[in-house]
Design an enzyme around this catalytic site. Structure first.
Site, short mmCIF file in Angstrom:
data_model
loop_
_atom_site.label_atom_id
_atom_site.label_comp_id
_atom_site.label_asym_id
_atom_site.label_seq_id
_atom_site.Cartn_x
_atom_site.Cartn_y
_atom_site.Cartn_z
N HIS A 271 0.84 -1.27 -0.19
CA HIS A 271 0.15 -0.15 0.14
C HIS A 271 0.86 1.17 0.00
O HIS A 271 2.19 1.21 0.49
CB HIS A 271 -0.94 0.10 1.10
CG HIS A 271 -1.97 0.98 1.01
ND1 HIS A 271 -2.04 2.38 1.38
CD2 HIS A 271 -3.42 0.68 0.55
CE1 HIS A 271 -3.13 2.96 1.31
NE2 HIS A 271 -4.15 2.10 0.82
N GLU A 329 -7.84 -5.27 -0.08
CA GLU A 329 -8.26 -6.05 -1.19
C GLU A 329 -8.32 -7.50 -0.80
O GLU A 329 -8.80 -8.29 -1.52
CB GLU A 329 -7.70 -5.67 -2.49
CG GLU A 329 -7.82 -4.31 -2.91
CD GLU A 329 -9.02 -3.86 -3.41
OE1 GLU A 329 -9.87 -4.15 -2.80
OE2 GLU A 329 -9.02 -3.06 -4.29
#
Ligand code: ACO
Length: 392
Positions: A271, A329
């Site tokens: 991320h 996700e």
């Protein structure tokens, strides 16, 4: 030869920070991502607090207005959202066209663009006008996704209900059957969890568009385009494929080692902001576990847990210092599969949740923002002379 960008190693090393990492592009009261501590704050609340307690409708109100709604405000909002579930005829036509020819995210972008047709005054740029449009968008995006899906699958169309929440209505319109409370809670948790998340790429896209004094439909269709990419909202499908391909917990580590060694990115990991585990991953894991007895997904979740462990370990070893951890996700894929969503509706489901955030950012920017117009550093040649085509 005309060079168009920083291509050599030296140029790359000297190139500016092209991903804008660390650059503050807006002041916002909407949400904050603390990437070192792994804390997501939405309008003052930790995401866990909202995900465990609030409805998506409450969180939409919170994002738009800065406070959770009173009972009267919530009742009135729910009543309007239910009314807005009825789509304009032109939007139904757009669904017909899209269901025949387009994949889900392209379809969603195309169909959402049609929603301007029943806008009573598209030239009205008032804050109140945009707030009403924000409510319509939040109400209608899930209806569009469900209707599009049934139509492309050749299933009879299911009209929206008037007696249930946004999450319950979406699952009902998608499946044609009223879903158990556990499933509705699971979807609500998901939608709340992804409703807003700082200055992510799609939100930035929405704010850039809003900053030009364009309309909110354009901002949301632009955001949908940004969300579609696999580095942003397009990751859960590939994450699920990865878990399925691994198949057995004992294969996870070797599979991931090989994937990373061959230059692949592990979907659902890494991320831009989080340098620790994304707090949303645990919220969604818990929501998936809560449904597992009913859905029989315990084995898949145990496999995912091992894939997660192995992925974090392999990435720590092969990309030292990068702090690559599980992102939202990873468990999104498992939770949405448990809820019966086909894989290619994972990103549209993300869009359903994020519409509250996108529209809240448009409203916020409208109140306080300026035209967003950064600069670029030109690294190409100058002063070239035009050569006639016959001489090139
Ligand atoms: N798997 C393998 N390597 C990775 C991963 C990954 N998932 N993520 C980052 N890396 C590596 C990169 O290869 C790079 O290594 P290098 O310096 O040796 O070349 C290094 O870590 C830094 O990567 P960047 O691309 O510079 O980091 P960035 O901040 O741009 O990446 C991103 C963030 C795009 C999310 C990235 O981690 C990624 O591609 N993840 C996989 C896709 C994914 O899960 N997307 C969903 C994100 S969550 C969301 O948007 C809702």
């Amino acid at each position: 030869m005309v060079t168009s960008g920083a291509t050599s190693e030296k140029d790359r090393a000297n190139a500016p920070n092209t991903g804008l990492e660390g650059v503050v592009v807006a002041r916002t009261e909407l949400s904050d991502v603390d990437g070192q501590a792994g804390v997501l704050t939405v309008r003052g609340y930790n995401i866990e607090e909202l995900a465990h307690n609030a409805t998506y409708e409450e969180v939409a109100h919170l994002l738009w207005h800065g406070a959770l709604p009173t009972a009267a405000e919530l009742g009135a909002l729910q009543e309007r959202l239910v009314r807005y579930r009825q789509l304009p005829d032109e939007t139904r036509l757009a669904i017909d066209v899209a269901a025949r020819r387009m994949g889900p995210m392209d379809a969603l972008q195309f169909i959402v663009g049609s929603l301007i047709v029943d806008d009573p005054d598209p030239d009205d740029e008032s804050y109140e006008g945009n707030l009403a449009r924000a409510e319509k968008l939040v109400a209608r995006v899930p209806v569009i996704v469900a209707m599009y899906h049934r139509q492309r699958a050749g299933l009879p169309s299911v009209e929206p209900r008037e007696d249930c929440s946004l999450a319950a209505n979406f699952l009902y319109q998608l499946t044609g059957v009223e879903q158990p409370a556990g499933e509705v809670t699971g979807l609500n948790t998901y939608l709340v969890t992804v409703a807003d998340h700082g200055m992510n790429a799609s939100t930035f896209a929405a704010r850039v568009i809003a900053s030009t004094a364009s309309d909110i439909y354009s901002a949301v269709t632009g955001a949908l385009g940004a969300l579609k990419g696999s580095l942003h909202g397009g990751a859960p499908g590939p994450a699920l494929e990865m878990i399925q391909e691994i198949g057995q917990p004992e294969r996870a580590e070797a599979w991931m080692r090989e994937a990373v060694a061959s230059g692949k990115r592990l979907m659902g990991f890494g991320h831009r902001v989080y340098k620790v585990r994304d707090p949303r991953a645990e919220v969604l894991y818990e929501a998936a576990v809560a449904l597992a007895d009913e859905t029989g997904e315990q084995e898949a979740l145990a496999l995912a847990r091992e894939v997660e462990r192995a992925g974090v370990q392999v990435l720590a070893e092969s990309k030292p210092g990068r702090n690559l951890n599980t992102n939202v996700e990873f468990y999104t894929a498992l939770l949405l599969r448990e809820l019966g969503l086909p894989q290619d509706l994972f990103t549209p489901a993300f869009a359903i949740g994020r519409t509250a955030g996108w529209t809240a950012h448009v409203l916020e920017h409208q109140k306080s923002g300026r035209l967003i117009r950064p600069q670029s550093e030109y690294v190409g040649p100058r002063g070239l002379r035009y050569t006639p085509v016959s001489e090139r």
